[in-house]
Design an enzyme around this catalytic site. Structure first.
Site, PDB file in Angstrom:
ATOM      1  N   HIS A  28      -8.536  -6.106   4.191  1.00  0.00           N
ATOM      2  CA  HIS A  28      -8.262  -5.377   5.415  1.00  0.00           C
ATOM      3  C   HIS A  28      -9.622  -5.016   5.963  1.00  0.00           C
ATOM      4  O   HIS A  28     -10.351  -4.236   5.347  1.00  0.00           O
ATOM      5  CB  HIS A  28      -7.482  -4.081   5.139  1.00  0.00           C
ATOM      6  CG  HIS A  28      -6.005  -4.264   5.183  1.00  0.00           C
ATOM      7  ND1 HIS A  28      -5.126  -3.231   4.972  1.00  0.00           N
ATOM      8  CD2 HIS A  28      -5.247  -5.363   5.440  1.00  0.00           C
ATOM      9  CE1 HIS A  28      -3.885  -3.692   5.093  1.00  0.00           C
ATOM     10  NE2 HIS A  28      -3.933  -4.977   5.371  1.00  0.00           N
TER      11      HIS A  28
ATOM     12  N   HIS B 143     -11.685   1.926   2.190  1.00  0.00           N
ATOM     13  CA  HIS B 143     -11.034   2.585   1.063  1.00  0.00           C
ATOM     14  C   HIS B 143     -11.907   2.824  -0.163  1.00  0.00           C
ATOM     15  O   HIS B 143     -11.405   2.987  -1.263  1.00  0.00           O
ATOM     16  CB  HIS B 143      -9.795   1.777   0.641  1.00  0.00           C
ATOM     17  CG  HIS B 143      -8.678   1.902   1.618  1.00  0.00           C
ATOM     18  ND1 HIS B 143      -7.419   1.448   1.370  1.00  0.00           N
ATOM     19  CD2 HIS B 143      -8.644   2.452   2.853  1.00  0.00           C
ATOM     20  CE1 HIS B 143      -6.639   1.696   2.410  1.00  0.00           C
ATOM     21  NE2 HIS B 143      -7.372   2.299   3.329  1.00  0.00           N
TER      22      HIS B 143
ATOM     23  N   LYS C 110      -6.957   2.672  -2.718  1.00  0.00           N
ATOM     24  CA  LYS C 110      -7.571   3.600  -1.770  1.00  0.00           C
ATOM     25  C   LYS C 110      -8.218   4.737  -2.553  1.00  0.00           C
ATOM     26  O   LYS C 110      -7.765   5.074  -3.638  1.00  0.00           O
ATOM     27  CB  LYS C 110      -6.480   4.131  -0.838  1.00  0.00           C
ATOM     28  CG  LYS C 110      -6.975   5.006   0.292  1.00  0.00           C
ATOM     29  CD  LYS C 110      -5.924   5.106   1.384  1.00  0.00           C
ATOM     30  CE  LYS C 110      -6.335   6.101   2.438  1.00  0.00           C
ATOM     31  NZ  LYS C 110      -5.491   6.042   3.624  1.00  0.00           N
TER      32      LYS C 110
ATOM     33  N   ASP D 174     -12.530   7.143   6.328  1.00  0.00           N
ATOM     34  CA  ASP D 174     -11.675   5.981   6.577  1.00  0.00           C
ATOM     35  C   ASP D 174     -10.989   6.146   7.931  1.00  0.00           C
ATOM     36  O   ASP D 174      -9.778   6.280   8.029  1.00  0.00           O
ATOM     37  CB  ASP D 174     -10.646   5.878   5.439  1.00  0.00           C
ATOM     38  CG  ASP D 174      -9.714   4.688   5.596  1.00  0.00           C
ATOM     39  OD1 ASP D 174     -10.118   3.706   6.238  1.00  0.00           O
ATOM     40  OD2 ASP D 174      -8.598   4.749   5.057  1.00  0.00           O
TER      41      ASP D 174
ATOM     42  N   GLU E  20      -3.023  -2.890  -2.534  1.00  0.00           N
ATOM     43  CA  GLU E  20      -4.171  -2.308  -1.819  1.00  0.00           C
ATOM     44  C   GLU E  20      -4.481  -0.911  -2.357  1.00  0.00           C
ATOM     45  O   GLU E  20      -3.655  -0.007  -2.277  1.00  0.00           O
ATOM     46  CB  GLU E  20      -3.850  -2.236  -0.319  1.00  0.00           C
ATOM     47  CG  GLU E  20      -4.957  -1.600   0.517  1.00  0.00           C
ATOM     48  CD  GLU E  20      -4.589  -1.487   1.997  1.00  0.00           C
ATOM     49  OE1 GLU E  20      -3.427  -1.784   2.367  1.00  0.00           O
ATOM     50  OE2 GLU E  20      -5.462  -1.083   2.785  1.00  0.00           O
TER      51      GLU E  20
ATOM     52  N   ASP F 172      -9.660  -3.051   1.245  1.00  0.00           N
ATOM     53  CA  ASP F 172      -9.809  -2.493   2.598  1.00  0.00           C
ATOM     54  C   ASP F 172     -11.172  -1.810   2.606  1.00  0.00           C
ATOM     55  O   ASP F 172     -11.422  -0.906   1.792  1.00  0.00           O
ATOM     56  CB  ASP F 172      -8.662  -1.502   2.858  1.00  0.00           C
ATOM     57  CG  ASP F 172      -8.721  -0.851   4.231  1.00  0.00           C
ATOM     58  OD1 ASP F 172      -9.816  -0.419   4.635  1.00  0.00           O
ATOM     59  OD2 ASP F 172      -7.668  -0.721   4.878  1.00  0.00           O
TER      60      ASP F 172
ATOM     61  N   ASP G  14      -7.354  -4.174   9.999  1.00  0.00           N
ATOM     62  CA  ASP G  14      -6.565  -2.945   9.842  1.00  0.00           C
ATOM     63  C   ASP G  14      -7.307  -1.775  10.483  1.00  0.00           C
ATOM     64  O   ASP G  14      -8.196  -1.193   9.870  1.00  0.00           O
ATOM     65  CB  ASP G  14      -6.303  -2.668   8.354  1.00  0.00           C
ATOM     66  CG  ASP G  14      -5.473  -1.407   8.156  1.00  0.00           C
ATOM     67  OD1 ASP G  14      -4.888  -0.916   9.132  1.00  0.00           O
ATOM     68  OD2 ASP G  14      -5.409  -0.918   7.003  1.00  0.00           O
TER      69      ASP G  14
ATOM     70  N   ASP H 120     -10.671   4.178  10.511  1.00  0.00           N
ATOM     71  CA  ASP H 120     -10.024   3.030  11.144  1.00  0.00           C
ATOM     72  C   ASP H 120     -10.412   2.820  12.601  1.00  0.00           C
ATOM     73  O   ASP H 120      -9.555   2.615  13.458  1.00  0.00           O
ATOM     74  CB  ASP H 120      -8.499   3.102  10.959  1.00  0.00           C
ATOM     75  CG  ASP H 120      -8.089   2.778   9.529  1.00  0.00           C
ATOM     76  OD1 ASP H 120      -8.426   1.678   9.071  1.00  0.00           O
ATOM     77  OD2 ASP H 120      -7.455   3.631   8.874  1.00  0.00           O
TER      78      ASP H 120
ATOM     79  N   TRP I 199       0.860  -1.181   0.000  1.00  0.00           N
ATOM     80  CA  TRP I 199       0.000   0.000   0.000  1.00  0.00           C
ATOM     81  C   TRP I 199       0.900   1.235   0.000  1.00  0.00           C
ATOM     82  O   TRP I 199       1.880   1.295   0.746  1.00  0.00           O
ATOM     83  CB  TRP I 199      -0.917   0.048   1.240  1.00  0.00           C
ATOM     84  CG  TRP I 199      -1.627   1.370   1.290  1.00  0.00           C
ATOM     85  CD1 TRP I 199      -2.654   1.769   0.484  1.00  0.00           C
ATOM     86  CD2 TRP I 199      -1.305   2.488   2.137  1.00  0.00           C
ATOM     87  NE1 TRP I 199      -3.000   3.071   0.793  1.00  0.00           N
ATOM     88  CE2 TRP I 199      -2.193   3.532   1.784  1.00  0.00           C
ATOM     89  CE3 TRP I 199      -0.353   2.707   3.137  1.00  0.00           C
ATOM     90  CZ2 TRP I 199      -2.159   4.784   2.419  1.00  0.00           C
ATOM     91  CZ3 TRP I 199      -0.314   3.951   3.764  1.00  0.00           C
ATOM     92  CH2 TRP I 199      -1.216   4.973   3.395  1.00  0.00           C
TER      93      TRP I 199
HETATM   94  C1  RNT Z   1      -3.961   2.913   4.832  1.00  0.00           C
HETATM   95  C2  RNT Z   1      -4.053   1.458   4.517  1.00  0.00           C
HETATM   96  C3  RNT Z   1      -2.922   0.615   5.017  1.00  0.00           C
HETATM   97  C4  RNT Z   1      -2.479   0.971   6.411  1.00  0.00           C
HETATM   98  C5  RNT Z   1      -1.524  -0.003   7.037  1.00  0.00           C
HETATM   99  C6  RNT Z   1      -0.899   0.540   8.264  1.00  0.00           C
HETATM  100  O1  RNT Z   1      -5.099   3.593   4.527  1.00  0.00           O
HETATM  101  O2  RNT Z   1      -5.258   0.953   4.969  1.00  0.00           O
HETATM  102  O3  RNT Z   1      -3.255  -0.713   4.904  1.00  0.00           O
HETATM  103  O4  RNT Z   1      -3.574   1.122   7.261  1.00  0.00           O
HETATM  104  O5  RNT Z   1      -0.615  -0.425   6.107  1.00  0.00           O
HETATM  105 ZN    ZN Z   2      -5.536  -1.163   4.872  1.00  0.00          ZN
END
Ligand code: RNT
Ligand code: ZN
Length: 414
Positions: free
Chosen positions: A282, A258, A224, A290, A222, A255, A321, A292, A181
């Site tokens: 993720h 994302h 985004k 986003d 990955e 993810d 994640d 988290d 990523w």
């Molecule tokens: C960031 C991505 C990525 C990170 C990690 C720490 O938006 O989701 O995967 O969260 O690599």
């Molecule tokens: Zn991620």
């Protein structure tokens, strides 16, 4: 307690669900637990700030300050999570006890301590190159940077991490997932959307040109949609990586934070799996963006779990994640992992075939009614049984152990 389970077993049996079989299947699914929840994506390289458009907010006391503390915290978390799992590492969690090494120079031996840790506990390991929180990522560009020297550094870093990943996979006898990523993007609407993507494409070609045995290393990319400070353009967009992955035999990692907020990763999983053997995830929880947040037992999660179960859990590499620094970090790990597993159990306890038959025969009323009623079936009794078999505390009782640990261990970390 087992009385409750016996009752639940009967109730599920009436709709054709074998709870013992569901429990057995669930115990075969491992989830990759991200090490970075333990220290707010800090890592051991330097005490620099987190960059790359991601943010951990909060200042809950007691975060792990070094490898020993992080390992102890992971151990504590895993002792409260049923089943056998994996640990997901970032490059910056290398063993720097012999001195900090530049990211492009990292070697397999910098991960020997993690390998030993995993081996002793029967865990797998996954890895990620770290293309953020670094002076050469300070202007928001890495593999797509127009400066060849900057690109070279990050290409070499990714190559070093793939080599390390293959070494880890070979040592542990389970393929290590290397997930790439990058934070690359622009705050303002770019004048040229193509050149950065072309540079990223060429960089990935070089990184992935080194072939490793898939029994040891598998790769994913990955995408985004945006990050903080890079709101207008993301080089590694979904379309970019989906096409790149399809043409180059690597996996897409989805993810669920994302995408645009009404897009559903649950919907993407079966589509991706018509064209690739496997997909990686993720799992996170975005609140308005986003953000988290720790994975909750939400409808979004349940739908993702449903698609994993229908596809076959062996086709989906599940990783978590999120990074919440506002609550006890061990509790955050345990709750997210247990929620992921509980959602999978819920999917295993759903008469998915029967519901699909209803859909395919146009019986939408029954599909809706049964689908809704099943939601309040006694999943809790089956979950408790699963926890009991795996010798972890039932329901919220695990939190007492976290509180003890906070009192005796975390509070000493000043
Ligand atoms: C960031 C991505 C990525 C990170 C990690 C720490 O938006 O989701 O995967 O969260 O690599
Ligand atoms: Zn991620």
């Amino acid at each position: 307690m087992s009385c409750l389970y016996e009752e639940a077993k009967k109730i599920y049996k009436e709709i054709g669900i074998d709870t013992d079989a569901a429990i057995k299947k669930l115990s075969e699914v491992s989830v990759s637990m991200h090490c970075w929840q333990g220290d707010d994506v800090g890592g051991f390289e330097s005490a620099g700030e987190l960059t790359g458009g991601i943010q951990a907010t909060g200042n809950y006391p007691g975060k792990a300050r070094n490898m020993e503390e992080l390992m102890a915290d992971i151990d504590k978390a895993l002792s409260l999570i049923p089943g056998k799992h994996r640990i997901n590492l970032h490059a910056t969690y290398a063993d720097y006890s012999n001195g900090v090494v530049s990211r492009d120079k990292l070697q397999p031996e910098h991960f020997d301590k993690w390998i030993e840790f995993a081996k002793e506990r029967g865990l797998g390991i996954d890895i990620n190159p770290t293309l953020f929180s670094h002076p050469l990522a300070a202007d928001g560009l890495t593999l797509s940077h127009p400066d060849e020297k900057v690109r070279r550094f990050w290409i070499d870093h990714c190559k070093a991490i793939r080599k390390i990943g293959a070494y880890i996979g070979e040592k542990l006898g389970t393929p290590c997932l290397n997930n790439i990523w990058i934070p690359d993007g622009y705050k303002e609407t770019p004048a040229d959307r193509t050149s950065p993507r072309l540079r990223l494409k060429e960089a990935l070609d070089e990184i992935l040109s080194v072939k490793y045995d898939p029994r040891f290393l598998v790769d994913s990319v990955e995408s985004k949609v945006f990050g903080i400070g890079v709101e207008s353009y993301t080089v590694g967009s979904h379309e970019f990586y989906m096409n790149y992955a399809a043409k180059n035999g690597v996996m897409c990692l989805l993810d669920n934070g994302h995408y645009h907020p009404t897009e559903s990763v649950a919907d993407k999983i079966p589509s991706m799996l018509l064209f690739s053997d496997k997909v990686a995830l993720h799992v996170t929880r975005g609140v308005r963006w986003d953000s988290d947040h720790v994975v909750g037992f939400t409808d979004e999660l349940k739908e993702i779990a449903k698609e994993i179960v229908i596809a076959g859990p062996e086709k989906v590499l599940i990783g978590l994640d999120y990074f919440d620094a506002s609550i006890n970090r061990i509790a955050a790990w345990v709750m997210g992992m247990r929620n992921m597993q509980k959602a999978l159990l819920g999917a295993l306890l759903t008469p998915n075939e029967k519901l699909a038959d209803c859909q395919n025969s146009g019986n939408f009323t029954e599909m809706f009614v049964l689908g809704e009623e099943v939601k309040s079936y006694p999943i809790g009794a089956v979950w408790d049984k699963f926890c009991e078999i795996n010798e972890v505390p039932l329901r919220e009782n695990w939190f007492n152990i976290v509180k003890e640990y906070e009192k005796n261990v975390l509070s000493e970390r000043k």
